[in-house]
Design a protein around this motif. Structure first.
Motif, mmCIF file in Angstrom:
data_model
loop_
_atom_site.group_PDB
_atom_site.id
_atom_site.type_symbol
_atom_site.label_atom_id
_atom_site.label_comp_id
_atom_site.label_asym_id
_atom_site.label_seq_id
_atom_site.Cartn_x
_atom_site.Cartn_y
_atom_site.Cartn_z
ATOM 1 N N ALA A 151 -9.557 -6.256 10.156
ATOM 2 C CA ALA A 151 -8.439 -7.181 10.349
ATOM 3 C C ALA A 151 -8.954 -8.603 10.176
ATOM 4 C CB ALA A 151 -7.840 -7.008 11.736
ATOM 5 N N GLN A 152 -8.258 -9.375 9.367
ATOM 6 C CA GLN A 152 -8.639 -10.775 9.154
ATOM 7 C C GLN A 152 -7.421 -11.656 9.391
ATOM 8 O OE1 GLN A 152 -9.937 -11.712 5.186
ATOM 9 N NE2 GLN A 152 -10.669 -13.748 5.751
ATOM 10 N N ARG A 153 -7.591 -12.655 10.234
ATOM 11 C CA ARG A 153 -6.462 -13.547 10.510
ATOM 12 C C ARG A 153 -6.386 -14.638 9.456
ATOM 13 N NH1 ARG A 153 -4.258 -15.994 16.257
ATOM 14 N NH2 ARG A 153 -2.465 -17.100 15.347
ATOM 15 N N ILE A 154 -5.169 -14.808 8.922
ATOM 16 C CA ILE A 154 -4.896 -15.873 7.961
ATOM 17 C C ILE A 154 -3.631 -16.575 8.429
ATOM 18 C CG2 ILE A 154 -4.410 -16.467 5.564
ATOM 19 C CD1 ILE A 154 -5.854 -13.919 4.715
ATOM 20 N N GLY A 155 -3.792 -17.720 9.067
ATOM 21 C CA GLY A 155 -2.655 -18.439 9.619
ATOM 22 C C GLY A 155 -2.006 -17.650 10.742
ATOM 23 N N GLU A 156 -0.722 -17.413 10.632
ATOM 24 C CA GLU A 156 0.012 -16.659 11.645
ATOM 25 C C GLU A 156 0.177 -15.193 11.262
ATOM 26 O OE1 GLU A 156 1.065 -17.628 14.800
ATOM 27 O OE2 GLU A 156 -0.405 -19.154 14.226
ATOM 28 N N ASP A 172 7.703 9.843 10.711
ATOM 29 C CA ASP A 172 9.010 9.520 11.285
ATOM 30 C C ASP A 172 8.983 8.289 12.182
ATOM 31 O OD1 ASP A 172 10.256 11.806 10.116
ATOM 32 O OD2 ASP A 172 9.308 13.048 11.654
ATOM 33 N N ALA A 173 7.841 7.633 12.274
ATOM 34 C CA ALA A 173 7.702 6.489 13.179
ATOM 35 C C ALA A 173 8.151 5.195 12.509
ATOM 36 C CB ALA A 173 6.261 6.359 13.630
ATOM 37 N N ASN A 174 8.670 4.280 13.322
ATOM 38 C CA ASN A 174 8.954 2.931 12.826
ATOM 39 C C ASN A 174 7.669 2.117 12.716
ATOM 40 O OD1 ASN A 174 11.649 3.004 15.153
ATOM 41 N ND2 ASN A 174 11.830 3.447 12.981
ATOM 42 N N TYR A 175 6.768 2.339 13.701
ATOM 43 C CA TYR A 175 5.549 1.527 13.778
ATOM 44 C C TYR A 175 4.311 2.407 13.954
ATOM 45 C CZ TYR A 175 8.580 -2.518 14.370
ATOM 46 O OH TYR A 175 9.527 -3.494 14.178
ATOM 47 N N LEU A 176 3.230 1.923 13.406
ATOM 48 C CA LEU A 176 1.918 2.533 13.593
ATOM 49 C C LEU A 176 1.101 1.592 14.473
ATOM 50 C CD1 LEU A 176 1.276 3.221 9.792
ATOM 51 C CD2 LEU A 176 2.432 4.748 11.411
ATOM 52 N N ALA A 177 0.707 2.049 15.651
ATOM 53 C CA ALA A 177 -0.176 1.241 16.500
ATOM 54 C C ALA A 177 -1.589 1.407 15.955
ATOM 55 C CB ALA A 177 -0.085 1.688 17.944
ATOM 56 N N VAL A 178 -2.014 0.426 15.171
ATOM 57 C CA VAL A 178 -3.281 0.503 14.433
ATOM 58 C C VAL A 178 -4.346 -0.337 15.140
ATOM 59 C CG1 VAL A 178 -4.439 -0.091 12.264
ATOM 60 C CG2 VAL A 178 -2.167 0.955 12.224
ATOM 61 N N PHE A 179 -5.536 0.205 15.236
ATOM 62 C CA PHE A 179 -6.659 -0.511 15.836
ATOM 63 C C PHE A 179 -7.666 -0.823 14.735
ATOM 64 C CE2 PHE A 179 -4.488 1.926 18.974
ATOM 65 C CZ PHE A 179 -4.290 0.988 19.977
ATOM 66 N N ALA A 180 -8.039 -2.111 14.670
ATOM 67 C CA ALA A 180 -8.879 -2.602 13.581
ATOM 68 C C ALA A 180 -9.898 -3.593 14.128
ATOM 69 C CB ALA A 180 -8.016 -3.262 12.501
ATOM 70 N N ARG A 181 -10.984 -3.741 13.395
ATOM 71 C CA ARG A 181 -12.059 -4.637 13.827
ATOM 72 C C ARG A 181 -11.855 -6.027 13.221
ATOM 73 N NH1 ARG A 181 -16.286 -3.069 16.497
ATOM 74 N NH2 ARG A 181 -16.091 -0.892 15.789
ATOM 75 N N ASP A 182 -11.782 -7.021 14.097
ATOM 76 C CA ASP A 182 -11.588 -8.404 13.680
ATOM 77 C C ASP A 182 -12.839 -8.890 12.952
ATOM 78 O OD1 ASP A 182 -11.135 -11.126 13.452
ATOM 79 O OD2 ASP A 182 -10.513 -11.397 15.531
ATOM 80 N N SER A 183 -12.669 -9.320 11.706
ATOM 81 C CA SER A 183 -13.813 -9.765 10.910
ATOM 82 C C SER A 183 -14.431 -11.043 11.466
ATOM 83 C CB SER A 183 -13.387 -9.975 9.456
ATOM 84 O OG SER A 183 -12.329 -10.921 9.371
ATOM 85 N N ALA A 184 -13.683 -11.765 12.297
ATOM 86 C CA ALA A 184 -14.202 -13.026 12.838
ATOM 87 C C ALA A 184 -15.170 -12.806 13.990
ATOM 88 C CB ALA A 184 -13.045 -13.916 13.285
ATOM 89 N N ASP A 185 -14.855 -11.910 14.913
ATOM 90 C CA ASP A 185 -15.719 -11.736 16.088
ATOM 91 C C ASP A 185 -16.253 -10.314 16.265
ATOM 92 O OD1 ASP A 185 -13.514 -10.312 16.963
ATOM 93 O OD2 ASP A 185 -12.958 -11.714 18.552
#
Length: 390
Positions: A151-156, A172-185
């Motif tokens: 996961a990389q943050r770019i602005g908002e 059949d889901a509306n959302y996927l609760a995804v867990f990702a590693r922040d490239s910043a920290d």
């Protein structure tokens, strides 16, 4: 003898439920017996999910039953809701707890108070559906250190890339609760990803020999953009994910207990109806020995999950408690379903008796939400004060 489960609850654990808690379980059973059970063998063999069962189960409002409005939902009721589902079918129990357990917990524990206040009403009525997407193709037991989705943050916005695997109910889901590693920290963060977002692709996992009714997905995330508002604001490291798992692992112990009850009751029905050598199969000593061992396993498992529910009622959630219940009950489950298949003989490998379905589905339950080995190490670490994790 238990009023709700006279065959499999010999020590009357369900009698600890109030009448207001028993009422929604009776409503659930009526739907399971009339709208769900008749479809199971056909869809298990086809490897498909019977879409027509979703609405009747959702309309029961089992996460906030009207009989319990104004009072806190006790862990014991939560557990018996899962037990009743799994007693009918492990896939149906897994499908329901994907929303009521996994996704709801991800949002409750991982979301901020403001986020969860917004999402909860829609989670309860299934207008907002989701799944828990943690496991990856190359990382299951070692996901804490090996999680590779980035996961990389770019602005908002955040940009997510990677893959997730074995995600039940994702189609059949509306959302996927995804867990990702922040490239910043380098820390793990959580996100609610719109299943229809650009860059999201799902493939059905074929060739399963267990939980065939449950539809599992391999998820591809190719530079998927997620707004900051849909980041789970209270997930800032894997420790926060572990807190979710701590709360959810007990659900699997209840599934394994309910699955055992279903297998035992199916084997008992078969033994009572089947004639061999001019006598009911149930009248033979060796068959009664198998039935007694199965009933002992179910009884002990119910006592264990009830004790776990009492701890949770007091606000005690420890990794070692849910891990101990999961590993021990799943061991007993494996024995119970094997004995059930033995009782049914050659017919125990056909779907007609229900025994074969329970026997095969137990293997998936044995492994998910922490393998036997991982749970044993969690319990061993607590018992000895020494970690054996590598």
């Amino acid at each position: 003898m238990s009023e709700l489960y006279p065959l499999s609850d010999r020590y009357d654990v369900a009698d600890l439920l109030t009448e207001s808690e028993r009422a929604p379980l009776r409503r659930l059973r009526a739907v399971l017996e009339t709208a769900v059970a008749p479809l199971l063998a056909q869809h298990w063999e086809a490897g498909t999910f019977p879409a027509q069962i979703a609405a009747p189960l959702q309309e029961l409002r089992l996460m906030d039953p009207p009989e319990l409005r104004g009072s806190a939902i006790r862990p014991l009721f939560h557990g018996f809701r899962i037990f009743e589902l799994a007693r009918t079918d492990a896939s149906v129990a897994t499908w329901y707890t994907a929303q009521a357990g996994l996704f709801r917990t991800a949002c409750r524990v991982g979301g901020s108070a403001e986020q969860y206040a917004d999402w909860e009403p829609r989670i309860l009525d299934f207008s907002m559906t989701g799944v828990f997407s943690l496991t990856e193709p190359d990382h299951g037991s070692d996901i804490a250190g090996g999680l590779a989705t980035s996961a990389q943050r770019i602005g908002e916005e955040w940009v997510l890339s990677g893959e997730k695997r074995w995600i039940g109910g994702a189609f059949d889901a509306n959302y996927l609760a995804v867990f990702a590693r922040d490239s910043a920290d380098g820390q793990v963060k959580g996100f609610l990803v719109d299943r229809e977002a650009q860059g999201v692709r799902l493939e059905k996992i074929h060739g399963k020999t267990s939980l065939r009714i449950m539809q599992n997905a391999h998820i591809y995330l190719d530079a998927v953009r997620v707004p900051e508002a849909m980041r789970l604001h209270d997930v800032n490291s894997f420790k926060d994910v572990a807190a979710m798992l701590r709360a959810m692992r007990s659900d699997v112990a209840w599934i394994a207990t309910g699955l055992q009850a279903g297998a035992y009751e199916a084997a008992l029905r078969y033994a009572m109806a089947r004639q061999q050598f001019g006598r009911p199969l149930a009248s033979f000593q060796l068959i009664q020995d198998k039935l007694a061992r199965m009933l002992g396993n179910v009884t002990a498992s119910l006592q264990m999950v009830e004790g776990l529910a009492r701890l949770q009622q007091d606000g005690i959630f420890r990794d070692e408690d849910s891990s101990l219940a999961k590993l021990h009950i799943c061991d007993r489950m494996r024995e119970t379903v094997a004995l059930a298949r033995e009782v049914a003989g050659g017919n125990g490998i056909t779907l007609a008796s229900d025994v074969a379905r329970f026997h095969a589905d137990a293997e998936a339950v044995y492994s998910y939400e922490g393998t036997h080995e991982i749970n044993a190490l969690i319990v061993g670490r607590s018992a000895t004060g020494t970690s054996a994790f590598v």
